[in-house]
Design a protein around this motif. Sequence first.
Motif, PDB file in Angstrom:
ATOM      1  N   ALA A  38       4.503  -5.116  12.955  1.00 18.09           N
ATOM      2  CA  ALA A  38       4.372  -4.456  11.654  1.00 18.09           C
ATOM      3  C   ALA A  38       2.896  -4.324  11.307  1.00 18.09           C
ATOM      4  CB  ALA A  38       5.086  -5.257  10.569  1.00 18.09           C
ATOM      5  N   ALA A  39       2.542  -3.202  10.745  1.00 11.37           N
ATOM      6  CA  ALA A  39       1.174  -3.039  10.263  1.00 11.37           C
ATOM      7  C   ALA A  39       0.972  -3.974   9.074  1.00 11.37           C
ATOM      8  CB  ALA A  39       0.931  -1.596   9.841  1.00 11.37           C
ATOM      9  N   PRO A  40      -0.117  -4.752   9.060  1.00  8.12           N
ATOM     10  CA  PRO A  40      -0.347  -5.644   7.920  1.00  8.12           C
ATOM     11  C   PRO A  40      -0.585  -4.846   6.635  1.00  8.12           C
ATOM     12  CG  PRO A  40      -2.112  -5.833   9.569  1.00  8.12           C
ATOM     13  CD  PRO A  40      -1.139  -4.838  10.073  1.00  8.12           C
ATOM     14  N   LEU A  41       0.063  -5.268   5.560  1.00  9.00           N
ATOM     15  CA  LEU A  41      -0.057  -4.563   4.274  1.00  9.00           C
ATOM     16  C   LEU A  41      -1.489  -4.498   3.774  1.00  9.00           C
ATOM     17  CD1 LEU A  41       3.025  -5.770   2.217  1.00  9.00           C
ATOM     18  CD2 LEU A  41       2.563  -3.476   3.046  1.00  9.00           C
ATOM     19  N   GLY A  97      -0.991 -12.406  -6.607  1.00  8.61           N
ATOM     20  CA  GLY A  97      -1.428 -12.929  -5.330  1.00  8.61           C
ATOM     21  C   GLY A  97      -1.677 -11.918  -4.236  1.00  8.61           C
ATOM     22  N   PHE A  98      -1.481 -10.626  -4.499  1.00  7.35           N
ATOM     23  CA  PHE A  98      -1.741  -9.633  -3.465  1.00  7.35           C
ATOM     24  C   PHE A  98      -3.184  -9.161  -3.562  1.00  7.35           C
ATOM     25  CE2 PHE A  98      -1.765  -5.544  -1.374  1.00  7.35           C
ATOM     26  CZ  PHE A  98      -1.029  -5.804  -0.232  1.00  7.35           C
ATOM     27  N   PRO A  99      -3.939  -9.181  -2.451  1.00  6.60           N
ATOM     28  CA  PRO A  99      -5.345  -8.769  -2.485  1.00  6.60           C
ATOM     29  C   PRO A  99      -5.533  -7.358  -3.029  1.00  6.60           C
ATOM     30  CG  PRO A  99      -4.790  -9.722  -0.351  1.00  6.60           C
ATOM     31  CD  PRO A  99      -3.508  -9.560  -1.109  1.00  6.60           C
ATOM     32  N   GLY A 100      -6.420  -7.222  -3.991  1.00  5.08           N
ATOM     33  CA  GLY A 100      -6.764  -5.914  -4.539  1.00  5.08           C
ATOM     34  C   GLY A 100      -5.852  -5.409  -5.639  1.00  5.08           C
ATOM     35  N   ALA A 101      -4.781  -6.132  -5.948  1.00  3.39           N
ATOM     36  CA  ALA A 101      -3.861  -5.682  -6.997  1.00  3.39           C
ATOM     37  C   ALA A 101      -4.542  -5.770  -8.367  1.00  3.39           C
ATOM     38  CB  ALA A 101      -2.587  -6.527  -7.000  1.00  3.39           C
ATOM     39  N   SER A 102      -4.218  -4.823  -9.230  1.00  2.34           N
ATOM     40  CA  SER A 102      -4.795  -4.856 -10.576  1.00  2.34           C
ATOM     41  C   SER A 102      -4.230  -6.053 -11.341  1.00  2.34           C
ATOM     42  CB  SER A 102      -4.502  -3.551 -11.324  1.00  2.34           C
ATOM     43  OG  SER A 102      -3.136  -3.465 -11.642  1.00  2.34           O
ATOM     44  N   GLN A 103      -5.037  -6.580 -12.248  1.00  7.00           N
ATOM     45  CA  GLN A 103      -4.629  -7.765 -12.996  1.00  7.00           C
ATOM     46  C   GLN A 103      -3.420  -7.495 -13.889  1.00  7.00           C
ATOM     47  OE1 GLN A 103      -8.008  -9.471 -14.963  1.00  7.00           O
ATOM     48  NE2 GLN A 103      -8.963 -10.077 -13.024  1.00  7.00           N
ATOM     49  N   PHE A 137       4.152   0.728  -1.952  1.00  2.85           N
ATOM     50  CA  PHE A 137       4.056  -0.668  -2.378  1.00  2.85           C
ATOM     51  C   PHE A 137       2.720  -0.945  -3.059  1.00  2.85           C
ATOM     52  CE2 PHE A 137       2.842  -5.077  -1.457  1.00  2.85           C
ATOM     53  CZ  PHE A 137       3.907  -5.755  -2.034  1.00  2.85           C
ATOM     54  N   VAL A 138       1.607  -0.612  -2.396  1.00  2.00           N
ATOM     55  CA  VAL A 138       0.291  -0.936  -2.974  1.00  2.00           C
ATOM     56  C   VAL A 138      -0.037  -0.061  -4.183  1.00  2.00           C
ATOM     57  CG1 VAL A 138      -0.612  -1.946  -0.842  1.00  2.00           C
ATOM     58  CG2 VAL A 138      -1.037   0.464  -1.314  1.00  2.00           C
ATOM     59  N   GLN A 139       0.457   1.164  -4.221  1.00  2.00           N
ATOM     60  CA  GLN A 139       0.233   2.011  -5.392  1.00  2.00           C
ATOM     61  C   GLN A 139       0.863   1.399  -6.643  1.00  2.00           C
ATOM     62  OE1 GLN A 139       1.836   5.746  -3.951  1.00  2.00           O
ATOM     63  NE2 GLN A 139      -0.225   6.593  -3.656  1.00  2.00           N
ATOM     64  N   GLU A 145      -8.632  -0.440  -3.618  1.00  2.00           N
ATOM     65  CA  GLU A 145      -9.389  -0.653  -2.392  1.00  2.00           C
ATOM     66  C   GLU A 145      -9.140  -2.076  -1.935  1.00  2.00           C
ATOM     67  OE1 GLU A 145     -14.049  -1.081  -1.283  1.00  2.00           O
ATOM     68  OE2 GLU A 145     -13.489   0.524  -2.641  1.00  2.00           O
ATOM     69  N   LEU A 146      -8.881  -2.221  -0.661  1.00  2.00           N
ATOM     70  CA  LEU A 146      -8.696  -3.552  -0.089  1.00  2.00           C
ATOM     71  C   LEU A 146     -10.023  -3.992   0.520  1.00  2.00           C
ATOM     72  CD1 LEU A 146      -5.249  -3.008   1.582  1.00  2.00           C
ATOM     73  CD2 LEU A 146      -5.731  -4.406  -0.406  1.00  2.00           C
ATOM     74  N   SER A 147     -10.397  -5.203   0.221  1.00  2.00           N
ATOM     75  CA  SER A 147     -11.675  -5.695   0.770  1.00  2.00           C
ATOM     76  C   SER A 147     -11.474  -6.578   1.964  1.00  2.00           C
ATOM     77  CB  SER A 147     -12.431  -6.466  -0.285  1.00  2.00           C
ATOM     78  OG  SER A 147     -11.623  -7.448  -0.881  1.00  2.00           O
TER      79      SER A 147
END
Length: 147
Positions: A38-41, A97-103, A137-139, A145-147
């Motif tokens: 699987a491609a990492p999220l 807990g997901f990297p880059g998610a808005s607060q 999912f990320v939208q 932007e993922l760092s």
Amino acid sequence: MSATATANALLAEPWKALWNNDLSLTDKIIAPDFVAHAAPLTGSGDDTVHGREGLNGWVTGIHTILRDLSFEITVGPIATDDYLVVRWAAEGTYAGGFPGASQDAEGRPVRFTGTDTLLVKDGLLTEYWANADSLLFVQQLGVRELS
């Protein structure tokens, strides 16, 4: 449908239950040398998961990020003597807990879909190719932007 394909189709429900966090099923339906692709999220990290414990860690991780996560099969099972394929939809509430998610995403309902292709050998799931709508999912988490 052959008897083997019919037996393979019967693995769809416990596979769904495993992803719905019933890890007691892992030893019953997953081969010890299981491999998932699987491609990492987050866009980085390994693109494979190995073994039963690796799969359990993956399932536990997604349930940590999305509380009350629930998977439903929407198409299938489609089964042959070697493969099982299901189309699914999942929904849960973002717990953080997901990297880059808005607060402000915490507490937001999240829904996404995917297709699982699974190789079956000797009645156990041995290899898995995951195809999830990671962009959707990320939208929903407001990731810019993922760092």
